[in-house]
Design a protein around this motif. Structure first.
Motif, short mmCIF file in Angstrom:
data_model
loop_
_atom_site.label_atom_id
_atom_site.label_comp_id
_atom_site.label_asym_id
_atom_site.label_seq_id
_atom_site.Cartn_x
_atom_site.Cartn_y
_atom_site.Cartn_z
N LEU A 64 0.70 -0.98 -0.52
CA LEU A 64 0.05 -0.16 -0.28
C LEU A 64 0.63 1.44 0.30
CD1 LEU A 64 -3.22 1.15 0.75
CD2 LEU A 64 -2.51 1.35 2.63
N ARG A 65 0.61 1.94 -0.58
CA ARG A 65 1.67 3.69 -1.04
C ARG A 65 0.11 4.86 -0.66
NH1 ARG A 65 2.51 6.89 -6.51
NH2 ARG A 65 4.18 8.27 -5.69
N ILE A 66 0.56 5.57 0.03
CA ILE A 66 0.03 6.28 1.07
C ILE A 66 0.75 7.62 1.06
CG2 ILE A 66 -1.24 6.98 2.97
CD1 ILE A 66 -1.37 4.57 4.15
N ASP A 67 0.42 8.82 0.00
CA ASP A 67 0.30 9.92 -0.12
C ASP A 67 0.05 11.20 1.34
OD1 ASP A 67 0.28 12.48 -0.83
OD2 ASP A 67 1.62 12.37 -2.76
N ASN A 106 -6.37 16.19 12.64
CA ASN A 106 -6.30 15.40 13.99
C ASN A 106 -5.20 14.46 13.69
OD1 ASN A 106 -5.87 14.63 16.53
ND2 ASN A 106 -5.71 16.35 17.48
N VAL A 107 -3.85 14.52 13.75
CA VAL A 107 -2.97 12.88 13.79
C VAL A 107 -3.77 12.00 14.31
CG1 VAL A 107 -1.26 11.79 13.80
CG2 VAL A 107 -0.92 13.94 13.14
N LYS A 108 -4.02 11.99 15.64
CA LYS A 108 -4.63 10.87 16.57
C LYS A 108 -6.05 10.66 15.98
CE LYS A 108 -5.29 9.53 21.84
NZ LYS A 108 -5.46 9.37 22.60
N SER A 109 -7.12 11.23 15.72
CA SER A 109 -8.68 11.15 15.80
C SER A 109 -8.84 10.97 14.10
CB SER A 109 -9.32 12.79 16.38
OG SER A 109 -9.10 13.91 15.67
N GLU A 110 -8.43 11.74 13.33
CA GLU A 110 -8.05 11.92 11.96
C GLU A 110 -7.07 11.02 10.82
OE1 GLU A 110 -10.88 13.05 10.57
OE2 GLU A 110 -11.46 13.78 12.99
N ALA A 116 -5.01 3.78 8.77
CA ALA A 116 -5.36 2.24 9.75
C ALA A 116 -6.86 1.46 8.51
CB ALA A 116 -5.48 2.22 10.86
N ASP A 117 -7.72 2.59 8.73
CA ASP A 117 -9.21 2.25 7.58
C ASP A 117 -8.00 1.50 6.29
OD1 ASP A 117 -10.47 2.87 9.85
OD2 ASP A 117 -11.14 4.00 9.19
#
Length: 206
Positions: A64-67, A106-110, A116-117
């Motif tokens: 998986l590649r995430i930008d 927000n890094v933690k909530s968003e 992860a999803d």
């Protein structure tokens, strides 16, 4: 890492190896890796990640590649904040805008849950993350990794980082975005360059 393009084949060999994918040697630690490079080589780095992603998947390593920048834009579109921000950016106080963006993204909530999803949506064996430089100053690498460490523990994640990852015996490690003198402390990630040297040494001995 000097001249990231020159290390393409070495990185492919490392990232496609079962030892790396099964986290051998780091199984008791969070499987996070930093691939740092000269910020001047951003275009080359983006091309390397694109080619790694393509070659790994073509050869059976589900990757998986995430930008992060694209993810940030995606989250703003979902909340209908993107158009308003673009239209009003020049008229809003910079500090107030930055505060709003940090709350929206927000890094933690968003951001971390969104990553992860994406990982859970398919049976990926490896995650390549880019775009952290474009997300500054909304969030930084140490914030992202700290929050991801609570939810990603089963597959290796490689963060491509424009700057330096300095590891000093006795005083820990720090991330220096864009080569800034002041770094952000983060000690739980492994340096890809160190693993490349180890991998090369093993192959040379065979």
């Amino acid at each position: 890492m000097d001249r990231i393009e020159a290390h393409f084949e070495e990185m492919y060999a490392l990232f496609s190896s079962e030892e790396f994918l099964l986290r051998r040697g780091v199984s008791t630690e969070v499987p996070f890796f930093i691939c740092h490079y000269d910020p001047k080589e951003q275009v080359e780095a983006d091309n390397v990640v694109k080619l790694l992603h393509e070659k790994l998947n073509a050869n059976g390593v589900k990757t998986l590649r995430i930008d992060l920048y694209e993810l940030m834009i995606e989250k703003m579109r979902e909340s209908d904040d993107l158009d308003w921000t673009l239209e009003n950016e020049s008229m809003v106080n910079h500090d107030n805008l930055l505060t709003d963006l940090r709350a929206q993204l927000n890094v933690k909530s968003e951001i971390a849950p969104a990553i992860a999803d994406k990982i859970k949506a398919d049976e990926n064996r490896l995650v390549l993350v880019t775009g952290i430089g474009a997300c500054y100053p909304i969030f930084e690498a140490h914030e992202l990794l700290t929050n991801l460490s609570n939810i990603i523990k089963d597959i290796p994640l490689v963060l491509f980082f424009p700057g330096e990852y300095v590891q000093t015996p006795g005083s820990g490690a720090s991330l220096h975005l864009f080569g800034r003198k002041e770094g952000r402390g983060y000690y739980r990630a492994f340096d890809v360059e160190t693993f490349l040297k180890m991998n090369n040494s093993v192959h040379a001995a065979i």
